[in-house]
Design a protein around this motif. Structure first.
Motif, PDB file in Angstrom:
ATOM      1  N   PRO A   7       0.853  -1.199   0.000  1.00  0.00           N
ATOM      2  CA  PRO A   7       0.000   0.000   0.000  1.00  0.00           C
ATOM      3  C   PRO A   7       0.883   1.242   0.000  1.00  0.00           C
ATOM      4  O   PRO A   7       1.953   1.260   0.619  1.00  0.00           O
ATOM      5  N   SER A   8       0.450   2.288  -0.681  1.00  0.00           N
ATOM      6  CA  SER A   8       1.253   3.507  -0.732  1.00  0.00           C
ATOM      7  C   SER A   8       1.097   4.331   0.537  1.00  0.00           C
ATOM      8  O   SER A   8       0.173   4.124   1.333  1.00  0.00           O
ATOM      9  N   HIS A   9       1.999   5.282   0.714  1.00  0.00           N
ATOM     10  CA  HIS A   9       2.001   6.134   1.897  1.00  0.00           C
ATOM     11  C   HIS A   9       0.697   6.913   2.041  1.00  0.00           C
ATOM     12  O   HIS A   9       0.161   7.045   3.140  1.00  0.00           O
ATOM     13  N   SER A  10       0.181   7.418   0.938  1.00  0.00           N
ATOM     14  CA  SER A  10      -1.025   8.256   0.985  1.00  0.00           C
ATOM     15  C   SER A  10      -2.302   7.433   1.050  1.00  0.00           C
ATOM     16  O   SER A  10      -3.358   7.954   1.406  1.00  0.00           O
ATOM     17  N   GLY A  11      -2.205   6.174   0.659  1.00  0.00           N
ATOM     18  CA  GLY A  11      -3.407   5.349   0.554  1.00  0.00           C
ATOM     19  C   GLY A  11      -4.087   5.453  -0.796  1.00  0.00           C
ATOM     20  O   GLY A  11      -5.085   4.762  -1.050  1.00  0.00           O
ATOM     21  N   ARG A  12      -3.558   6.295  -1.693  1.00  0.00           N
ATOM     22  CA  ARG A  12      -4.145   6.468  -3.021  1.00  0.00           C
ATOM     23  C   ARG A  12      -3.841   5.292  -3.935  1.00  0.00           C
ATOM     24  O   ARG A  12      -4.595   5.016  -4.873  1.00  0.00           O
ATOM     25  N   LEU A  13      -2.711   4.611  -3.691  1.00  0.00           N
ATOM     26  CA  LEU A  13      -2.210   3.600  -4.612  1.00  0.00           C
ATOM     27  C   LEU A  13      -1.955   2.284  -3.908  1.00  0.00           C
ATOM     28  O   LEU A  13      -1.791   2.236  -2.681  1.00  0.00           O
ATOM     29  N   VAL A  14      -1.868   1.236  -4.715  1.00  0.00           N
ATOM     30  CA  VAL A  14      -1.310  -0.030  -4.259  1.00  0.00           C
ATOM     31  C   VAL A  14      -0.311  -0.498  -5.314  1.00  0.00           C
ATOM     32  O   VAL A  14      -0.560  -0.384  -6.518  1.00  0.00           O
ATOM     33  N   LEU A  15       0.839  -0.988  -4.851  1.00  0.00           N
ATOM     34  CA  LEU A  15       1.840  -1.580  -5.733  1.00  0.00           C
ATOM     35  C   LEU A  15       1.640  -3.087  -5.683  1.00  0.00           C
ATOM     36  O   LEU A  15       1.696  -3.692  -4.601  1.00  0.00           O
ATOM     37  N   ILE A  16       1.391  -3.684  -6.841  1.00  0.00           N
ATOM     38  CA  ILE A  16       1.013  -5.085  -6.921  1.00  0.00           C
ATOM     39  C   ILE A  16       2.002  -5.826  -7.809  1.00  0.00           C
ATOM     40  O   ILE A  16       2.383  -5.337  -8.885  1.00  0.00           O
ATOM     41  N   ARG A  17       2.424  -7.001  -7.376  1.00  0.00           N
ATOM     42  CA  ARG A  17       3.287  -7.818  -8.227  1.00  0.00           C
ATOM     43  C   ARG A  17       2.575  -8.081  -9.554  1.00  0.00           C
ATOM     44  O   ARG A  17       1.378  -8.380  -9.574  1.00  0.00           O
ATOM     45  N   PRO A  18       3.261  -7.933 -10.685  1.00  0.00           N
ATOM     46  CA  PRO A  18       2.618  -8.059 -11.998  1.00  0.00           C
ATOM     47  C   PRO A  18       1.834  -9.362 -12.164  1.00  0.00           C
ATOM     48  O   PRO A  18       2.292 -10.440 -11.791  1.00  0.00           O
ATOM     49  N   ARG A  19       0.641  -9.210 -12.760  1.00  0.00           N
ATOM     50  CA  ARG A  19      -0.259 -10.334 -12.992  1.00  0.00           C
ATOM     51  C   ARG A  19      -0.603 -10.410 -14.476  1.00  0.00           C
ATOM     52  O   ARG A  19      -0.467  -9.427 -15.199  1.00  0.00           O
ATOM     53  N   GLU A  20      -1.064 -11.554 -14.900  1.00  0.00           N
ATOM     54  CA  GLU A  20      -1.429 -11.740 -16.303  1.00  0.00           C
ATOM     55  C   GLU A  20      -2.474 -10.729 -16.738  1.00  0.00           C
ATOM     56  O   GLU A  20      -2.436 -10.235 -17.877  1.00  0.00           O
ATOM     57  N   GLU A  21      -3.402 -10.389 -15.846  1.00  0.00           N
ATOM     58  CA  GLU A  21      -4.473  -9.446 -16.192  1.00  0.00           C
ATOM     59  C   GLU A  21      -3.934  -8.063 -16.566  1.00  0.00           C
ATOM     60  O   GLU A  21      -4.596  -7.299 -17.264  1.00  0.00           O
ATOM     61  N   ARG A  64      15.500  -8.786  -8.956  1.00  0.00           N
ATOM     62  CA  ARG A  64      14.509  -7.795  -9.370  1.00  0.00           C
ATOM     63  C   ARG A  64      13.207  -8.004  -8.594  1.00  0.00           C
ATOM     64  O   ARG A  64      12.783  -9.137  -8.371  1.00  0.00           O
ATOM     65  N   VAL A  65      12.585  -6.886  -8.174  1.00  0.00           N
ATOM     66  CA  VAL A  65      11.259  -6.947  -7.551  1.00  0.00           C
ATOM     67  C   VAL A  65      10.364  -5.953  -8.294  1.00  0.00           C
ATOM     68  O   VAL A  65      10.418  -4.745  -8.045  1.00  0.00           O
ATOM     69  N   PRO A  66       9.557  -6.426  -9.248  1.00  0.00           N
ATOM     70  CA  PRO A  66       8.695  -5.536 -10.029  1.00  0.00           C
ATOM     71  C   PRO A  66       7.310  -5.393  -9.413  1.00  0.00           C
ATOM     72  O   PRO A  66       6.807  -6.303  -8.739  1.00  0.00           O
ATOM     73  N   PHE A  67       6.707  -4.239  -9.651  1.00  0.00           N
ATOM     74  CA  PHE A  67       5.331  -3.990  -9.237  1.00  0.00           C
ATOM     75  C   PHE A  67       4.615  -3.235 -10.350  1.00  0.00           C
ATOM     76  O   PHE A  67       5.234  -2.449 -11.076  1.00  0.00           O
ATOM     77  N   ASN A  68       3.311  -3.445 -10.447  1.00  0.00           N
ATOM     78  CA  ASN A  68       2.463  -2.559 -11.232  1.00  0.00           C
ATOM     79  C   ASN A  68       1.737  -1.643 -10.263  1.00  0.00           C
ATOM     80  O   ASN A  68       1.390  -2.047  -9.148  1.00  0.00           O
ATOM     81  N   ILE A  69       1.518  -0.413 -10.688  1.00  0.00           N
ATOM     82  CA  ILE A  69       0.891   0.592  -9.827  1.00  0.00           C
ATOM     83  C   ILE A  69      -0.585   0.687 -10.180  1.00  0.00           C
ATOM     84  O   ILE A  69      -0.942   0.903 -11.340  1.00  0.00           O
ATOM     85  N   HIS A  70      -1.430   0.524  -9.175  1.00  0.00           N
ATOM     86  CA  HIS A  70      -2.868   0.641  -9.363  1.00  0.00           C
ATOM     87  C   HIS A  70      -3.437   1.671  -8.393  1.00  0.00           C
ATOM     88  O   HIS A  70      -2.894   1.876  -7.305  1.00  0.00           O
ATOM     89  N   LEU A  71      -4.508   2.317  -8.795  1.00  0.00           N
ATOM     90  CA  LEU A  71      -5.252   3.152  -7.867  1.00  0.00           C
ATOM     91  C   LEU A  71      -5.816   2.269  -6.758  1.00  0.00           C
ATOM     92  O   LEU A  71      -6.064   1.078  -6.967  1.00  0.00           O
ATOM     93  N   ALA A  72      -6.028   2.848  -5.597  1.00  0.00           N
ATOM     94  CA  ALA A  72      -6.446   2.058  -4.442  1.00  0.00           C
ATOM     95  C   ALA A  72      -7.836   1.463  -4.604  1.00  0.00           C
ATOM     96  O   ALA A  72      -8.241   0.613  -3.810  1.00  0.00           O
TER      97      ALA A  72
END
Length: 208
Positions: A7-21, A64-72
């Protein structure tokens, strides 16, 4: 220590390990002209199959540790395209020297909205506070004025410019700036500066 979600500091975002979707969103982002403006050495078009191959290759890379950034507003089963705003990653992790590199790509629809600051703050917290690394570096093109300005204001140190160090994809070369942040600089300077920026961006969103 490769978490599935941050979860991001502000709560606006979540960093998620990349998924097929997310693969269609990643393919579109990496193919976008604005993305390639400072990465002209990357392919002009990234297909769905290419995005899948990138995801699988990076998942198998222990450095490597990758994430995709999504809105919360992200939730399992939701449409990824409705909340996907970019990608960010820790790369070149060296446990002996406690160092790494960082990279980020933000969807052109979400630049200058505080997304990069929130995402990089979250990633830097993971690097220095969870992984206990000593040094993080970020490399960006000399003419990427926006990113360089962000790094300067955040308190990163410009270590130097490697002249004509990357091929530009058109038969020429481009020069790259090398910035670094050390663990004590994170605690004393970068962290409080980014927290102030995030607080300002959050208050502006609440007021709008």
């Amino acid at each position: 220590m490769r978490p599935d979600i941050l979860p991001s500091h502000s709560g606006r975002l979540v960093l998620i390990r990349p998924r097929e979707e997310d693969d269609p969103c990643v393919a579109a982002l990496r193919s976008h002209p604005n993305t390639r403006r400072y990465l002209p050495f990357t392919p002009t078009h990234v297909s769905l199959e290419d995005a899948c191959a990138i995801r699988l290759k990076r998942a198998a890379d222990e450095t490597r540790v990758p994430f995709n950034i999504h809105l919360a507003s992200f939730s399992p089963g939701s449409d990824p395209a409705s909340t996907f705003v970019g990608s960010v990653s820790v790369t070149h992790i060296d446990l002996e020297f406690k160092s790494c590199s960082l990279g980020i790509l933000i969807s052109p629809d979400y630049v200058r909205g505080g997304i990069a600051t929130d995402a990089l703050y979250t990633l830097l917290s993971y690097v220095f506070e969870d992984r206990k690394l000593h040094r993080a570096q970020i490399v960006t093109a000399v003419d990427n004025v926006g990113m360089r300005g962000w790094l300067d204001k955040a308190g990163a140190t410009l270590e130097g410019i490697n002249r004509d160090s990357f091929a530009n994809g058109s038969g020429g070369y481009m020069s790259m700036c090398w910035y670094s942040i050390l663990e004590d600089e994170w605690r004393s300077t970068v962290k409080p500066r980014l927290e102030e920026k995030i607080a300002q961006a959050t208050s502006l969103l609440k007021a709008s």
